[in-house]
Design a protein around this motif. Structure first.
Motif, PDB file in Angstrom:
ATOM      1  N   GLY A  79     -32.693   2.645 -33.930  1.00 26.14           N
ATOM      2  CA  GLY A  79     -32.158   2.429 -32.341  1.00 26.14           C
ATOM      3  C   GLY A  79     -31.128   1.646 -32.084  1.00 26.14           C
ATOM      4  N   ALA A  80     -31.400   0.347 -33.351  1.00 26.11           N
ATOM      5  CA  ALA A  80     -30.543  -1.042 -33.146  1.00 26.11           C
ATOM      6  C   ALA A  80     -28.933   0.003 -32.998  1.00 26.11           C
ATOM      7  N   GLN A  81     -28.716   0.319 -35.135  1.00 28.55           N
ATOM      8  CA  GLN A  81     -27.978   1.090 -35.646  1.00 28.55           C
ATOM      9  C   GLN A  81     -27.278   2.242 -34.017  1.00 28.55           C
ATOM     10  N   GLU A  82     -28.491   3.037 -33.240  1.00 29.94           N
ATOM     11  CA  GLU A  82     -27.540   3.545 -32.458  1.00 29.94           C
ATOM     12  C   GLU A  82     -26.471   2.946 -31.521  1.00 29.94           C
ATOM     13  N   ILE A  83     -26.890   1.987 -31.419  1.00 31.59           N
ATOM     14  CA  ILE A  83     -25.892   0.448 -30.041  1.00 31.59           C
ATOM     15  C   ILE A  83     -25.163   0.405 -31.197  1.00 31.59           C
ATOM     16  N   LEU A  84     -25.122  -0.261 -32.232  1.00 28.60           N
ATOM     17  CA  LEU A  84     -24.895  -1.172 -33.010  1.00 28.60           C
ATOM     18  C   LEU A  84     -23.530   0.015 -33.514  1.00 28.60           C
ATOM     19  N   THR A  85     -23.428   0.999 -33.412  1.00 26.76           N
ATOM     20  CA  THR A  85     -22.238   2.015 -34.165  1.00 26.76           C
ATOM     21  C   THR A  85     -21.495   2.061 -32.929  1.00 26.76           C
ATOM     22  N   ASN A  86     -21.836   2.285 -31.860  1.00 24.47           N
ATOM     23  CA  ASN A  86     -20.918   2.445 -31.077  1.00 24.47           C
ATOM     24  C   ASN A  86     -20.313   1.570 -30.446  1.00 24.47           C
ATOM     25  N   ALA A  87     -20.627   0.390 -30.243  1.00 31.73           N
ATOM     26  CA  ALA A  87     -20.164  -0.630 -30.609  1.00 31.73           C
ATOM     27  C   ALA A  87     -19.031  -0.837 -31.707  1.00 31.73           C
ATOM     28  N   ILE A  88     -19.604  -0.674 -32.778  1.00 34.67           N
ATOM     29  CA  ILE A  88     -18.278  -0.738 -33.628  1.00 34.67           C
ATOM     30  C   ILE A  88     -16.758   0.210 -33.711  1.00 34.67           C
ATOM     31  N   ALA A  89     -17.725   1.466 -32.850  1.00 33.28           N
ATOM     32  CA  ALA A  89     -16.767   2.662 -32.840  1.00 33.28           C
ATOM     33  C   ALA A  89     -15.870   2.385 -32.087  1.00 33.28           C
ATOM     34  N   LEU A  90     -16.324   1.551 -30.552  1.00 34.84           N
ATOM     35  CA  LEU A  90     -15.785   1.670 -29.125  1.00 34.84           C
ATOM     36  C   LEU A  90     -14.951   0.265 -29.087  1.00 34.84           C
ATOM     37  N   ASN A  91     -15.382  -0.616 -30.444  1.00 34.17           N
ATOM     38  CA  ASN A  91     -15.203  -2.103 -30.260  1.00 34.17           C
ATOM     39  C   ASN A  91     -15.209  -3.278 -28.956  1.00 34.17           C
ATOM     40  N   SER A  92     -16.188  -2.797 -28.772  1.00 40.83           N
ATOM     41  CA  SER A  92     -16.537  -3.491 -27.613  1.00 40.83           C
ATOM     42  C   SER A  92     -18.209  -4.535 -28.031  1.00 40.83           C
ATOM     43  N   PRO A  93     -18.237  -5.188 -26.782  1.00 43.46           N
ATOM     44  CA  PRO A  93     -19.728  -6.243 -26.875  1.00 43.46           C
ATOM     45  C   PRO A  93     -21.274  -5.257 -27.375  1.00 43.46           C
ATOM     46  N   ALA A  94     -22.136  -5.683 -27.478  1.00 41.59           N
ATOM     47  CA  ALA A  94     -23.335  -5.184 -27.332  1.00 41.59           C
ATOM     48  C   ALA A  94     -24.412  -6.357 -27.336  1.00 41.59           C
ATOM     49  N   ILE A  95     -25.104  -6.564 -26.757  1.00 43.42           N
ATOM     50  CA  ILE A  95     -26.595  -7.319 -27.089  1.00 43.42           C
ATOM     51  C   ILE A  95     -27.523  -6.657 -27.337  1.00 43.42           C
ATOM     52  N   ILE A  96     -28.590  -6.482 -28.665  1.00 44.17           N
ATOM     53  CA  ILE A  96     -29.912  -6.331 -28.585  1.00 44.17           C
ATOM     54  C   ILE A  96     -30.818  -6.838 -27.755  1.00 44.17           C
ATOM     55  N   ASN A  97     -31.925  -6.620 -27.101  1.00 47.48           N
ATOM     56  CA  ASN A  97     -32.581  -7.053 -26.325  1.00 47.48           C
ATOM     57  C   ASN A  97     -34.242  -6.847 -27.165  1.00 47.48           C
ATOM     58  N   HIS A  98     -34.693  -8.163 -27.190  1.00 47.66           N
ATOM     59  CA  HIS A  98     -35.704  -8.431 -27.889  1.00 47.66           C
ATOM     60  C   HIS A  98     -35.992  -7.874 -28.539  1.00 47.66           C
ATOM     61  N   TYR A  99     -35.966  -7.732 -30.012  1.00 45.79           N
ATOM     62  CA  TYR A  99     -35.982  -7.483 -31.397  1.00 45.79           C
ATOM     63  C   TYR A  99     -37.116  -7.754 -32.088  1.00 45.79           C
ATOM     64  N   ASN A 100     -37.905  -8.767 -31.672  1.00 39.32           N
ATOM     65  CA  ASN A 100     -39.338  -8.851 -31.646  1.00 39.32           C
ATOM     66  C   ASN A 100     -40.167  -8.647 -31.704  1.00 39.32           C
ATOM     67  N   ASN A 101     -40.148  -6.986 -32.616  1.00 43.27           N
ATOM     68  CA  ASN A 101     -40.498  -5.853 -32.760  1.00 43.27           C
ATOM     69  C   ASN A 101     -40.833  -5.687 -34.285  1.00 43.27           C
ATOM     70  N   PRO A 102     -41.741  -4.614 -34.463  1.00 45.61           N
ATOM     71  CA  PRO A 102     -41.229  -4.164 -36.058  1.00 45.61           C
ATOM     72  C   PRO A 102     -39.851  -3.659 -36.372  1.00 45.61           C
ATOM     73  N   GLY A 103     -39.292  -3.874 -37.804  1.00 44.67           N
ATOM     74  CA  GLY A 103     -37.912  -3.535 -37.836  1.00 44.67           C
ATOM     75  C   GLY A 103     -37.527  -5.044 -37.682  1.00 44.67           C
ATOM     76  N   TRP A 104     -38.201  -6.588 -37.301  1.00 50.06           N
ATOM     77  CA  TRP A 104     -36.762  -7.282 -36.765  1.00 50.06           C
ATOM     78  C   TRP A 104     -36.013  -7.658 -37.522  1.00 50.06           C
ATOM     79  N   GLU A 105     -37.201  -7.822 -39.168  1.00 53.21           N
ATOM     80  CA  GLU A 105     -36.112  -8.151 -40.134  1.00 53.21           C
ATOM     81  C   GLU A 105     -33.976  -7.368 -40.468  1.00 53.21           C
ATOM     82  N   LEU A 106     -34.543  -6.067 -40.416  1.00 55.00           N
ATOM     83  CA  LEU A 106     -33.557  -5.535 -40.863  1.00 55.00           C
ATOM     84  C   LEU A 106     -32.457  -5.318 -39.146  1.00 55.00           C
TER      85      LEU A 106
END
Length: 544
Positions: A244-271
């Motif tokens: 889920g994070a990779q989707e948003i971050l990849t889009n942000a990189i392609a669009l050269n735009s800022p992004a915020i990942i909300n409450h990632y204190n969930n499984p997978g937070w380390e990555l």
């Protein structure tokens, strides 16, 4: 005038200016406090002089003011900035102030795009804290998919809780091209009206395709503003959360735009944390937030807690993971289905993580703390309830009242540097948002001369959370003073009624929007390669 005389004149003027700056009376003076600034790492006992809404001087010299606070033994810190605060109403702000918050913004749900200006007007001269909001993806989707009348969505009391009671198409239905364009136009209108970014709860909307999410972020990118996202699959597994994070971050990189990942204190937070750190090192303005609790709060009709996901795929049981915050009772499969049918927007507390991870979240470099404070339905957004005793407010998740107190207490118990906690509470948010061009954040989140006097004064030895899952509305203690725009709003741990110095955190209103409707033809023109089309485009009349 010869050079020597000119030099002496300049020197005398400089000395007079210096003398005046330390001898003049200020509107407000904070004396003898330990002043801490996360940006410069300044950490020393000093006096702070404030005129109007600005910090004029930080000095070890004696200064006087019309009003004085003796902060001996206390920390004088930048006011806390909460970018994920849903209860944007007087009593919600009252609890936030006791937790040290001077700026509260809803960048996850936001508001219906065409009513962004109405939302800001509602707060004008009527807010104890600084306030801001995003242009909501979920509101736009609800409007289009449920075909709701504008008068409902333009009502100042309209909320996500109401929207989620309006049907199921808002989260289930896949948008066709026309519906997609209507959604994007609504979101764009909110940005035109000065919204801080796009607010997306895509994790609640399985009908929203990858193409839809990309186009949502593109609308924000047109303005250089962030898209803040409750990730797809959240809460999920160590793989799905990261995807889920990779989707948003990849889009942000392609669009050269800022992004915020909300409450990632969930499984997978380390990555997710590693991705954010490495991308920032490459110059991308992407960041994430945590709240220091093992449980979250949501509405009972959330797609990710349906039995086929929460029970069958993730292996959970309602009996020990889903709780009614009002009664403290845990759900069973039967009571879950009963409440879902009768009141689909009922709020529940959802246990999802091991509490042992919480201190590690507080240590994360570059993280921001955000409460995800949920509003209470049933008239609790109205001003008259402001005087209700804290213990008489209906129960809710303790993150509303205790997020920052919890982080400060954990820091003391776990030996986490206080400067780290202050940065995650204030400076980090201001830094990231300031990079988007948001002027109001370039002068906040810092204890420096010339900055806005949003200040939180706390006792590092005693500050602590008191809110619990049993009683989530008990305020943090150990924060005796909170100053907003140079005005004392919390004095001796009491929120002062009728003191409303809060200012809008907002981009300037623009004359026209920037969104151009999508079509199959313009996509082909942009991405035709030889005789083939790039995969994943707008085809079959749907937004993918």
């Amino acid at each position: 005038m010869n050079l020597t005389l000119r030099f002496l004149t300049v020197l005398m003027l400089s000395m007079l200016a210096s003398s005046f700056s330390t001898a003049q009376d200020y509107d407000l003076v904070i004396t003898n406090g330990r002043v801490m600034d996360p940006e410069t790492q300044f950490d020393a006992v000093a006096n702070v002089g404030i005129k109007g809404n600005k910090i004029i001087i930080i000095t070890d010299k004696a200064i006087k003011g019309h009003e004085e606070i003796d902060a001996k033994g206390l920390v004088v810190a930048p006011g806390f900035i909460d970018t994920h605060f849903h209860w944007t109403r007087p009593i919600g702000y009252k609890l936030a102030l006791r937790d040290g918050v001077t700026t509260a913004m809803d960048l996850e749900a936001g508001v219906y795009g065409p009513r962004v200006s109405d939302w800001y007007q509602m707060h004008d001269n009527n807010s104890q804290v600084n306030y801001g909001t995003g242009s909501g993806h979920e509101f736009a989707r609800t409007k289009v998919m449920q075909n709701l009348p504008d008068e409902d969505l333009l009502d100042a009391s309209w909320s996500v809780v109401k929207g989620r009671s309006s049907g199921t198409a808002w989260f289930e239905k896949v948008a066709n091209l026309d519906e997609g364009n209507r959604m994007l136009t609504i979101i764009d209108e909110g940005l035109r009206q000065g919204a801080l970014g796009v607010a997306s709860t895509v994790g609640y909307m399985p009908g929203a395709t990858a193409r839809e999410m990309y186009e949502i972020q593109r609308v924000g990118a047109n303005y250089g503003r962030p898209t803040a996202v409750h990730l797809r699959y959240t809460p999920g597994t160590v793989t799905t959360e990261a995807n889920g994070a990779q989707e948003i971050l990849t889009n942000a990189i392609a669009l050269n735009s800022p992004a915020i990942i909300n409450h990632y204190n969930n499984p997978g937070w380390e990555l997710v944390q590693e991705l954010l750190v490495k991308l920032r090192a490459q110059g991308h303005n992407v960041w994430g937030e945590i709240y220091p609790y093992a449980a979250g709060q949501t509405t009972i009709n959330a797609a990710f807690i349906k039995p086929e996901t929460w029970v069958e795929k993730l292996g959970n049981k309602y009996e020990n993971t889903m709780q009614d915050p009002l009664t403290g009772d845990f759900y069973t499969m039967e009571t879950y289905q009963e409440v879902l049918a009768k009141a689909p927007a009922t709020q529940v507390v959802l246990y999802k993580m091991d509490p042992k991870a919480i201190p590690d979240w507080c240590r994360l470099p570059g993280v921001t703390f955000a409460s995800d404070a949920m509003m209470l339905p049933g008239g609790w957004d109205e001003e008259p309830v402001w005087e209700t005793p804290y213990e008489d407010i209906p129960n809710t998740h303790p993150r509303l009242a205790g997020t920052h107190g919890t982080c400060l207490r954990i820091a003391r118990e776990e030996g986490i540097p206080l400067m780290q906690i202050l940065a995650a509470s204030s400076y980090n948010q201001a830094k990231y948002l300031g990079k988007t061009g948001l002027e109001a954040m370039k002068v906040r989140g810092r204890m420096q001369q010339g900055m806005i006097a949003d200040i939180t004064i706390l006792d590092p030895k005693t500050v602590k959370d008191n809110a619990t899952y049993t009683k989530g509305t008990l305020p943090t203690t150990g924060i005796p003073f909170v100053i907003v725009n140079g005005t004392i709003v919390v004095k001796d741990s009491k929120v002062l009624k009728g003191v409303n110095p809060g200012q809008p955190i907002r981009f300037p209103i623009e004359d026209k929007g920037r969104f151009e409707p999508l079509s199959i033809e313009n996509w082909k023109n942009d991405y035709l390669v030889g005789d083939e089309f790039l995969q994943g485009g707008l085809d079959h009349g749907h937004v993918h």
